[in-house]
Each structure stands twice: as C-alpha cells, then as structure tokens.
Enzyme design. Structure first.
Site, mmCIF file in Angstrom:
data_model
loop_
_atom_site.group_PDB
_atom_site.id
_atom_site.type_symbol
_atom_site.label_atom_id
_atom_site.label_comp_id
_atom_site.label_asym_id
_atom_site.label_seq_id
_atom_site.Cartn_x
_atom_site.Cartn_y
_atom_site.Cartn_z
ATOM 1 N N ARG A 270 -1.262 2.841 1.298
ATOM 2 C CA ARG A 270 -1.043 2.316 -0.060
ATOM 3 C C ARG A 270 -0.565 3.398 -1.022
ATOM 4 O O ARG A 270 0.402 3.198 -1.755
ATOM 5 C CB ARG A 270 -2.346 1.691 -0.581
ATOM 6 C CG ARG A 270 -2.544 0.327 -0.002
ATOM 7 C CD ARG A 270 -3.934 -0.227 -0.150
ATOM 8 N NE ARG A 270 -3.996 -1.423 0.685
ATOM 9 C CZ ARG A 270 -5.095 -1.966 1.152
ATOM 10 N NH1 ARG A 270 -6.272 -1.445 0.877
ATOM 11 N NH2 ARG A 270 -5.043 -3.045 1.905
ATOM 12 N N TYR A 408 3.622 -5.951 1.537
ATOM 13 C CA TYR A 408 2.924 -5.283 2.663
ATOM 14 C C TYR A 408 1.940 -4.215 2.185
ATOM 15 O O TYR A 408 1.823 -3.965 1.006
ATOM 16 C CB TYR A 408 3.865 -4.804 3.764
ATOM 17 C CG TYR A 408 5.007 -3.853 3.454
ATOM 18 C CD1 TYR A 408 5.053 -3.067 2.322
ATOM 19 C CD2 TYR A 408 6.061 -3.736 4.378
ATOM 20 C CE1 TYR A 408 6.099 -2.194 2.102
ATOM 21 C CE2 TYR A 408 7.118 -2.854 4.164
ATOM 22 C CZ TYR A 408 7.120 -2.092 3.017
ATOM 23 O OH TYR A 408 8.151 -1.230 2.807
ATOM 24 N N GLU A 409 1.214 -3.660 3.134
ATOM 25 C CA GLU A 409 0.069 -2.753 2.867
ATOM 26 C C GLU A 409 -1.000 -3.460 2.020
ATOM 27 O O GLU A 409 -1.641 -2.860 1.156
ATOM 28 C CB GLU A 409 0.518 -1.461 2.156
ATOM 29 C CG GLU A 409 1.621 -0.690 2.849
ATOM 30 C CD GLU A 409 1.187 0.118 4.061
ATOM 31 O OE1 GLU A 409 -0.024 0.326 4.256
ATOM 32 O OE2 GLU A 409 2.070 0.518 4.838
ATOM 33 N N GLY A 410 -1.186 -4.756 2.270
ATOM 34 C CA GLY A 410 -2.104 -5.568 1.475
ATOM 35 C C GLY A 410 -1.347 -6.082 0.267
ATOM 36 O O GLY A 410 -0.766 -5.286 -0.484
#
Ligand SMILES: Cc1cc2nc3c(=O)[nH]c(=O)nc-3n(C[C@H](O)[C@H](O)[C@H](O)COP(=O)(O)OP(=O)(O)OC[C@H]3O[C@@H](n4cnc5c(N)ncnc54)[C@H](O)[C@@H]3O)c2cc1C
Length: 602
Positions: A270, A408-410
């Site tokens: 993140r 993406y990446e949460g």
C-alpha cells in the site's frame, strides 16, 4: 543505520494525539547523495526505456514490459529492498520508496509489473521464507533472472480475501501438497517464473501461503490476457492450478498463516503503491504545464487564464502533499526497523513489525494518493482540452492507468475502514491513548471557549494550531461514535468512511506543513514561498472536507443538545482567525509552476 531512538519516533497512529516537531519529519530534501544518485539513475531509465517507447505499452506489447523488467534487473533496480545476503542491495525503506516513486513516471503498466514483482511477488519470501527458501528463490528474483507473481484473488474472493476456495491437499507420503483452484487478476502471470499462492488446507479457518514454481507440466494453465481499462501492457491473467504438486518445504511460514502473510505483504504494497503514484503525478503536472504555456486561445497562452491556473495550482499542490506524507511515513518505518534490529530482532522480523506498526499510515497514503493521482490526471485531460481525450497524448493513458490504484492492494473503501478500525484496535490495546485526549476534548466542549486573540505571528503558526484543532474534531466524532456504538461501530460504514476522511486529511495536511516549516527554517522563507502557499491551500481544502464529513457524522448519531454542542465544537475547531486568500494562493502557485514550466519541488 539510523541513530534515532525509540522515544524519538511516534508509534503508528500516534500522530493523531501527539505533536510532531518539524525537525522530526523526514522530507525529500533530506535525501543523501547516494539516494539522489539512485533517483537520477531511475529517472534516466524511465526516460530511456519507458517514456521513449510509451506507445508500445499502449499497444499491449507485453513482451516489451518483460524486456524492460529484465533491463531494470540488470541495473539493480529490482534488488533495492532485497537483503545483501540474498544478492540484493539491502537498502533502507526510504530508498526502496524512491525507486517505486520515480519508476512510475511513464506508464502504469510498468509500475504495476515492477510492484507486483518486487513487492507482493518477492516480499513474502524475504519476510516469511525459511533460510533455504530465501537462498533458493530470492537471488534469482533480485536480479530479474526470475519474475514473481502473487495469487490471492479468486472469482469469489476479492476484498474478502480469506474466503478463497483454492485447496491444498497433503499427499499420503506427506511429501507434497496438491493445489487445485482458480486465481484471477494475477499481475505478471504472463511472464512469471514463480507464484506466491494462497490455498486452504482441509477446513482451516485461515488460508496458507505456498511458493509455487511456474511449470506447465505441473497442472498450471492460464486464461487469456484480461481486456483492461488501463495499464495495457501489464500482464493480467487468470491462473488455474489443477492438482499442482508443491513440495512441503515450499510452504511459506506455518499452516494457516497465509492470511497474515497476505495482509502484511499488502501493508508494504500500500505505501509503495502510494509512492508509485508520485512521479506519475509530477509528470502529468509537467505535461499539462508545458501544454498550457504553449497552447494559445483568444490570443493568449491558456496558462494565463485563472480557470487553468486553479487546476495547475491544485495539481502541483497534491503532488507536493503526497510526497510530504509518503516520505514522512517511509522514514518512520525505516527508523522503526533499525530500532528493532538494534534491540535484537532479525532483519526479517524487524521489517515485518516495522511496517505493521505503520499500517494505519500505509492505508491512509494508499487512499489519499490514489485519489489525488486520479484527480490530477482528470484535470490534466481538461487542460489539454480535446487533445486530452486523444490517445495520441499521454494524458489519456495516464487517466486510465491511474484508475486501478483505487482498486488493487485493497480497495479504497476497505482501506478507509481499515485505517479507522486499526486505530480503534490500537487504542484498545493501549498502544495509542485515544481515550485520554478524547475525554479532554469532551471537557473542552463543555467549557467556555477562550476569547483571547492568539498570536499567530510565526510562520505557519495558525496552520499548526488548526491542525491541533482538527485532531480534536476527529477525537470528538470518532470518540463519541465509539462510545455510542461500541463494537457495533464496524456496521456503521458511512460513519467510518467519514471518520477516515477526517483522519486522512489530518495526516496529509500535517505532513505537508511540517515539511514546509522544516525547509523554511533551513532554506529561508523566501525560498519556500510557493511551498508555504501550497501548505496553506491544502489545509484550506482539508478543513472544508473535514467540516463536511464531521457534520455528516455528528448529525447521524447525535441529537438535541449533544448535537448542538458538537456542531458548535466543530465550528470552533475549524475556525480561521485569518482567512487565507485562496485565489491569491492558487495564483502564486500556478505562476511559479508556469515560470518553471513544470513541477520543481521534489
Ligand atoms: C488490474 C488488476 C491487477 C490485479 N493484480 C492482482 C494480483 O497481482 N494478485 C491478486 O491476488 N489480486 C490482484 N488483483 C485483484 C484486486 O486486489 C481485487 O480486484 C481487489 O482486492 C478487489 O476485489 P474484487 O475485485 O473482488 O472486488 P469486490 O471485493 O467484489 O468489491 C466490489 C466493491 O465492493 C466493495 N466492498 C467489498 N467488500 C466490502 C465491505 N466489506 N464493505 C464495504 N464495501 C465493500 C469494494 O470496495 C468495491 O467497491 C488485481 C486486480 C486488478 C483489476
């Protein structure tokens, strides 16, 4: 190694309840000579290999992405974060952020390939691998002889990552696991040599991580390349595992530890993703500025129009704010790792815990910077007018490439909820004292406000005072919400979203003001005139957002006298004594960017 001691640096999330001195934040202006050289060589690589062949990325030339990844490997750019013992450069966290940042300047396709390989594709092994696993795989990944990919997402398991159906079954002789399942949206799938795969053993509550070599003879097959909105040359495919045999020694960490690995890899991912949106923004500001300086309408460069100046000013400000916050957090992480190593932790353990400590900041940065790059590319198109809509200019692809960073990446929704959720958990564990300061704010609300005129004669004094009051807004809103809903708070998502927006704005604005204050002290106010204007402009915008979000929250759960008291508190905590002249600030910023023909603050 850093000589910072434990007491000097804040714990993750503590920025909200403790004052940070400007001398204690790291800024881009603090880079050492080695880091500056690394930045230059990364920029040269981007100009030579990526920017110069930008159309190839847009034409879905996946082979060219792979070729560039190999070249990056030859230059050592894939090995910055890898410990020396495994063939890497073992450089500090700030240096690893720098490369992620400056490599993002030309195309999102390459930064995604780079991030998927160096971050989530390699990091789980350096962080959780056994000595044998690290010796076997990491040196190859560090040089670019091999490439990695990360297989977590499945058709039915996206944000709910621990719900995957991929199975890992132990063989009768206990020598290998047989993995069967479908993974989707896998970056680098088209050219990787190895996957980090998450699968469930029996009916375990949590998934388990495995290192799986890419071998078509071993039940591994692929879907077609996904047809995506952006990042056109980033290879994204489904990966099917059908009775794929994986030796037991390739299990990562312990059985059932996969979800933890996945989440910790994502913490690093993140903040690095945030970094990977920085140079992307600067280059958009540069291109938009050049265009606005050259494009003549109504017999004048469009840069002379206030409507365009406002955009350029906001775009440059976002980039400056994002740099300030990213490098502040990166150095906190680097220092925390050094402190842990000095107290006897292995590098592996120290890095894991160091990043985990700042998971709140990692989520904040991911959300804020991904939304800024989106806004900046959108305004970039607008500055270019019709030409911005044309695929012949880089604005169009920059806009499409920026979009993925919010997913993406949460997703940003998940990261917003995580940022507040993690903070509340830290408070409950006693790692961050929210209760004391929240109680003090409650008492202040009941008390009589001071009518003294504050002394704001020092540079940024009013802004720093405002930041301290904005923190009270968060404590007032979140503190009352926790009291009201207790553990049920997580069900009140709209409230969590609003609280998280307040938190995000505080961190971003404070980081910016501290950077500017530090630089004004050492380089002089005059040299920092534009940065001072950007800090003031951003804070003004942050106050606006915070007022709106706090009001939304207060009205949703408080009534009558309580509501009136909190709304009055909000007014008090967000009040300017000297209203900034935002038109003047934007003009000043835009004029400087226009005169420099681009962004010159990094
Ligand atoms: C180009 C690309 C590359 C990718 N690369 C990889 C990779 O290399 N490896 C990998 O494993 N994955 C990868 N992913 C997958 C990515 O991480 C997921 O797409 C992401 O986590 C979201 O999952 P989802 O798509 O299933 O959306 P969903 O989880 O279905 O979410 C849909 C919407 O619902 C919201 N939502 C979901 N749950 C909640 C909740 N509890 N509360 C509130 N809102 C919620 C989300 O925020 C989102 O807005 C990639 C995706 C893309 C598009």
């Amino acid at each position: 190694m850093s000589d910072t001691t434990e007491k000097d640096i804040l714990r993750g999330g503590q920025f909200l309840v403790k004052e940070t001195k400007c001398e204690d934040v790291f800024t881009l202006e603090d880079l050492n000579e080695e880091q500056k050289m690394m930045r230059e060589s990364t920029k040269e690589f981007v100009d030579r290999e990526l920017w110069a062949h930008w159309e190839r990325f847009e034409k879905k030339d996946y082979a060219y992405t792979e070729e560039c990844m190999r070249k990056a490997g030859e230059l050592g750019l894939l090995s910055i974060a890898v410990p020396e013992a495994y063939g890497g450069m073992g450089m500090g966290f700030v240096s690893t952020m720098l490369v992620c940042d400056y490599i993002s300047g030309a195309t999102g396709s390459f930064s995604t390939a780079f991030g998927a390989h160096t971050g989530i594709g390699t990091m789980p092994i350096t962080l959780y691998g056994t000595e044998e696993q690290k010796q076997k795989y990491v040196p190859k990944l560090a040089t670019g002889e091999w490439f990695g990919a990360y297989c977590l997402t499945e058709p039915g398991a996206g944000s709910d990552a621990n719900s995957g159906k991929t199975k890992a079954v132990l063989s009768e002789d206990g020598k290998y696991y047989s993995i069967t399942g479908q993974k989707m949206w896998i970056s680098n799938a088209g050219f990787c040599n190895m996957f980090i795969v998450f699968a469930r053993i029996e009916d375990d509550k949590n998934i388990t991580g495995f290192i799986v070599e890419n071998d078509s003879e071993n039940g591994i097959s692929f879907g077609e390349e996904e047809k995506k909105l952006g990042i056109h040359s980033s290879s994204t495919r489904q990966v099917f595992f059908n009775d794929t045999k994986v030796p037991v020694e390739n299990m990562l960490s312990e059985r059932g530890n996969g979800f933890k690995i996945a989440m910790n890899a994502l913490n690093v991912g993140r903040i690095k993703l945030a970094a990977a949106c920085l140079e992307a923004q600067r280059r958009v500001v540069n291109e938009a500025t050049k265009y606005a300086n050259e494009r003549i309408q109504f017999k004048t460069p469009i840069m002379n129009f206030g409507a365009i100046k406002a955009k350029i000013a906001d775009m440059a400000t976002n980039a400056y704010v994002d740099e300030s916050a990213c490098y502040r957090a990166a150095k906190n992480i680097e220092d925390r790792i050094a402190i842990r190593e000095a107290s006897g932790n292995s590098h592996q353990e120290a890095e894991l815990k160091g990043v985990e400590e700042y998971a709140i900041e990692c989520s904040i940065l991911k959300v804020a910077v991904s939304e800024h790059v989106q806004h900046t590319t959108d305004e970039g198109i607008q500055v270019f007018g019709g030409m911005g809509f044309s695929a012949d200019t880089p604005m169009e692809s920059a806009w499409r490439d920026a979009r993925i960073s919010r997913i993406y990446e949460g997703t940003n929704e998940i990261n917003r909820m995580l940022s507040v959720g993690m903070l509340v958990k830290k408070a409950m564990k006693g790692h961050v004292d929210l209760l004391g300061p929240a109680t003090a704010v409650g008492e202040e609300l009941m008390g009589i406000p001071s009518f003294e005129t504050p002394d704001f004669s020092e540079l940024l004094a009013e802004e720093k005072d405002l930041i301290a009051r904005l923190k009270k807004v968060f404590l007032m809103v979140a503190g009352s919400a926790v009291q009201k809903f207790g553990p049920d708070l997580e069900k009140h998502q709209m409230l969590l979203m609003a609280a998280s927006d307040i938190l995000i704005q505080i961190y971003m604005a404070e980081s910016t003001i501290l950077r500017t204050e530090k630089n004004a002290k050492r380089f002089g106010e005059e040299a920092q005139a534009t940065q001072i204007a950007m800090s003031k402009l951003y804070l003004y915008r942050a106050v606006d957002i915070i007022q709106q979000k706090a009001k939304e929250g207060i009205v949703s759960f408080a009534e009558g006298d309580e509501q009136r008291m909190m709304l009055m508190g909000l007014k008090r905590f967000t009040k300017y004594t000297n209203q900034p002249n935002v038109v003047e600030l934007r003009t000043q910023i835009a004029d400087k960017v226009a005169a420099d023909n681009g962004y010159t603050f990094d």
